[in-house]
Motif scaffolding. Structure first.
Motif, PDB file in Angstrom:
ATOM      1  N   HIS A  94       0.838  -1.192   0.000  1.00  0.00           N
ATOM      2  CA  HIS A  94       0.000   0.000   0.000  1.00  0.00           C
ATOM      3  C   HIS A  94       0.883   1.256   0.000  1.00  0.00           C
ATOM      4  CE1 HIS A  94      -3.268  -2.738   1.104  1.00  0.00           C
ATOM      5  NE2 HIS A  94      -2.403  -3.260   1.971  1.00  0.00           N
TER       6      HIS A  94
ATOM      7  N   MET B 192       0.495   5.734   0.333  1.00  0.00           N
ATOM      8  CA  MET B 192      -0.183   7.020   0.404  1.00  0.00           C
ATOM      9  C   MET B 192       0.883   8.089   0.211  1.00  0.00           C
ATOM     10  SD  MET B 192      -3.030   6.559   3.452  1.00  0.00           S
ATOM     11  CE  MET B 192      -2.119   5.388   4.477  1.00  0.00           C
TER      12      MET B 192
ATOM     13  N   ASN C 183       1.874  10.595  -8.315  1.00  0.00           N
ATOM     14  CA  ASN C 183       0.454  10.257  -8.411  1.00  0.00           C
ATOM     15  C   ASN C 183       0.260   8.838  -8.971  1.00  0.00           C
ATOM     16  OD1 ASN C 183      -0.510  10.298 -11.395  1.00  0.00           O
ATOM     17  ND2 ASN C 183       0.817  12.116 -11.227  1.00  0.00           N
ATOM     18  N   PRO C 184      -0.922   8.256  -8.785  1.00  0.00           N
ATOM     19  CA  PRO C 184      -1.132   6.852  -9.162  1.00  0.00           C
ATOM     20  C   PRO C 184      -0.978   6.540 -10.643  1.00  0.00           C
ATOM     21  CG  PRO C 184      -2.847   7.589  -7.644  1.00  0.00           C
ATOM     22  CD  PRO C 184      -2.079   8.809  -8.042  1.00  0.00           C
TER      23      PRO C 184
ATOM     24  N   ASN D  25       3.587   3.428  -9.423  1.00  0.00           N
ATOM     25  CA  ASN D  25       2.442   2.660  -8.932  1.00  0.00           C
ATOM     26  C   ASN D  25       2.411   1.305  -9.641  1.00  0.00           C
ATOM     27  OD1 ASN D  25       0.040   1.697  -7.914  1.00  0.00           O
ATOM     28  ND2 ASN D  25      -1.244   3.059  -9.142  1.00  0.00           N
TER      29      ASN D  25
ATOM     30  N   SER E 265      -3.049  -0.945  -3.047  1.00  0.00           N
ATOM     31  CA  SER E 265      -3.727   0.349  -3.003  1.00  0.00           C
ATOM     32  C   SER E 265      -2.675   1.439  -3.103  1.00  0.00           C
ATOM     33  CB  SER E 265      -4.542   0.519  -1.707  1.00  0.00           C
ATOM     34  OG  SER E 265      -3.700   0.613  -0.567  1.00  0.00           O
ATOM     35  N   PHE E 266      -3.045   2.534  -3.771  1.00  0.00           N
ATOM     36  CA  PHE E 266      -2.114   3.643  -3.992  1.00  0.00           C
ATOM     37  C   PHE E 266      -2.941   4.915  -4.073  1.00  0.00           C
ATOM     38  CE2 PHE E 266       0.855   6.474  -5.863  1.00  0.00           C
ATOM     39  CZ  PHE E 266       2.127   5.924  -5.789  1.00  0.00           C
ATOM     40  N   GLU E 267      -2.707   5.847  -3.156  1.00  0.00           N
ATOM     41  CA  GLU E 267      -3.550   7.045  -3.083  1.00  0.00           C
ATOM     42  C   GLU E 267      -2.707   8.313  -3.016  1.00  0.00           C
ATOM     43  OE1 GLU E 267      -6.998   9.144  -0.249  1.00  0.00           O
ATOM     44  OE2 GLU E 267      -6.178   7.182   0.299  1.00  0.00           O
ATOM     45  N   LEU E 268      -3.039   9.271  -3.874  1.00  0.00           N
ATOM     46  CA  LEU E 268      -2.528  10.637  -3.740  1.00  0.00           C
ATOM     47  C   LEU E 268      -3.452  11.354  -2.776  1.00  0.00           C
ATOM     48  CD1 LEU E 268      -0.682  13.018  -4.564  1.00  0.00           C
ATOM     49  CD2 LEU E 268      -2.276  13.452  -6.450  1.00  0.00           C
ATOM     50  N   MET E 269      -2.912  11.808  -1.664  1.00  0.00           N
ATOM     51  CA  MET E 269      -3.734  12.412  -0.627  1.00  0.00           C
ATOM     52  C   MET E 269      -4.322  13.745  -1.093  1.00  0.00           C
ATOM     53  SD  MET E 269      -3.624  10.153   1.715  1.00  0.00           S
ATOM     54  CE  MET E 269      -4.308  10.983   3.161  1.00  0.00           C
TER      55      MET E 269
ATOM     56  N   MET F 211      -3.357  10.365   7.025  1.00  0.00           N
ATOM     57  CA  MET F 211      -3.038   9.029   6.525  1.00  0.00           C
ATOM     58  C   MET F 211      -3.307   7.938   7.565  1.00  0.00           C
ATOM     59  SD  MET F 211       0.639   9.770   4.685  1.00  0.00           S
ATOM     60  CE  MET F 211       0.835  10.886   3.292  1.00  0.00           C
TER      61      MET F 211
ATOM     62  N   LYS G  82      -6.273   5.577   7.693  1.00  0.00           N
ATOM     63  CA  LYS G  82      -6.403   4.750   6.495  1.00  0.00           C
ATOM     64  C   LYS G  82      -5.499   3.521   6.523  1.00  0.00           C
ATOM     65  CE  LYS G  82      -7.457   8.755   3.520  1.00  0.00           C
ATOM     66  NZ  LYS G  82      -8.625   8.288   2.747  1.00  0.00           N
TER      67      LYS G  82
END
Length: 283
Positions: free
Chosen positions: A114, A116, A123-124, A129, A134-138, A147, A150
């Motif tokens: 994962h 964040m 960015n994803p 990535n 899971s990969f998220e740009l906050m 974070m 999550k």
């Protein structure tokens, strides 16, 4: 399909405090982070965020710049340490082949993976990535605390988490700080938006440079960000399962006027490569 994780495999959390200088860490003297161990002065392989994170995700952490050592021997020794970090015997550099990518390798060991991130260059949609579950740009570039809720850990298998933290990146802003109060320099904010503005005759950015008093204030802001984040790390440590291995470092350093440089990127300077490094089992 990945195999079941070996018995006793540890969770691994890699926290990258973007742009943080080693001496800013020393000045802040973060007490909670000190419970992981003594901070080391190390060197990044790159001078800006994207290539440095790719290098980190190859499993190559900031190096110690040892004299009279062949690079290949240093890499071998560094990867052997993953046996301790992961709690898995027999970790060697050759086991990362052919992908040479840590999330891919950890998947093969039965890990969930994962990320964040705070910086848009991670960015994803970027190649970084790869093999993340899971990969998220906050939504905010400067809110590590957001974070923490999550984070997810499973009883059935270990997890790897990459956290790219933005409070230590220019403008060194805390989550509750009014953006109108942020220091501003032309050419730094909205860099993507303005990359294509103008042609050959357009003014070279930046059009201005901070004076020494302003540069000292900026460095103080980074130190203050570390002091704030130390409290967030206390909450992170409380949330992590027992036995989790935590690595805290930076992707590169920062210039605050040394030799007339500010920031990082297309700069060859000791202070843009010098980073803090600490690791250990969560206290």
């Amino acid at each position: 399909m990945s195999e079941a994780a070996p018995p006793g495999a540890r969770n691994l959390v890699l926290v990258v405090l973007d742009s943080l200088r080693h001496d800013s860490w020393l000045e802040a003297a973060p007490a909670n982070l000190a419970t992981l161990g003594s901070v080391e002065r190390r060197w990044s392989y790159a001078t800006w965020t994207a290539p440095s994170h790719y290098n980190l995700l190859m499993g190559l952490l900031p190096h110690t710049s040892p004299p009279e050592v062949y690079a290949s021997e240093y890499y071998k020794r560094d990867f052997i340490r993953y046996s301790e970090r992961l709690g898995i015997e027999g970790i060697e550099f050759k086991r990362l082949l052919p992908s040479m990518f840590l999330p891919t390798f950890l998947h093969s060991l039965g890990y969930s993976t994962h990320a964040m991130v705070s910086m848009p260059v991670l960015n994803p949609h970027t190649p970084i990535n790869r093999d993340f579950d899971s990969f998220e740009l906050m939504p905010s570039h400067n809110d590590m605390a957001a974070m923490l809720p999550k984070l997810r850990f499973e009883d059935a298998r270990p997890s790897f988490h990459l956290l790219n933290v933005g409070e230590t990146h220019y403008p060194y802003a805390l989550p509750d700080e009014d953006p109108s109060a942020w220091p501003r320099i032309s050419g730094v904010h909205g860099v993507f938006k303005h990359l294509d503005d103008g042609g050959a005759d357009a003014p070279t950015e930046p059009r201005e440079f901070f004076d020494q008093a302003r540069l000292a204030e900026l460095r103080d802001r980074q130190v203050n960000a570390v002091t704030y984040l130390d409290g967030v790390f206390a909450e992170l440590f409380d949330r992590l399962p027992a036995g989790t291995w935590v690595i805290v470092t930076s992707d590169h350093g920062e210039l605050f006027g040394e030799d007339r440089y500010f920031g990082h990127g297309p700069i060859m300077h000791e202070k843009v490569l010098e980073v803090p490094f600490v690791e250990g089992v969560v206290p």
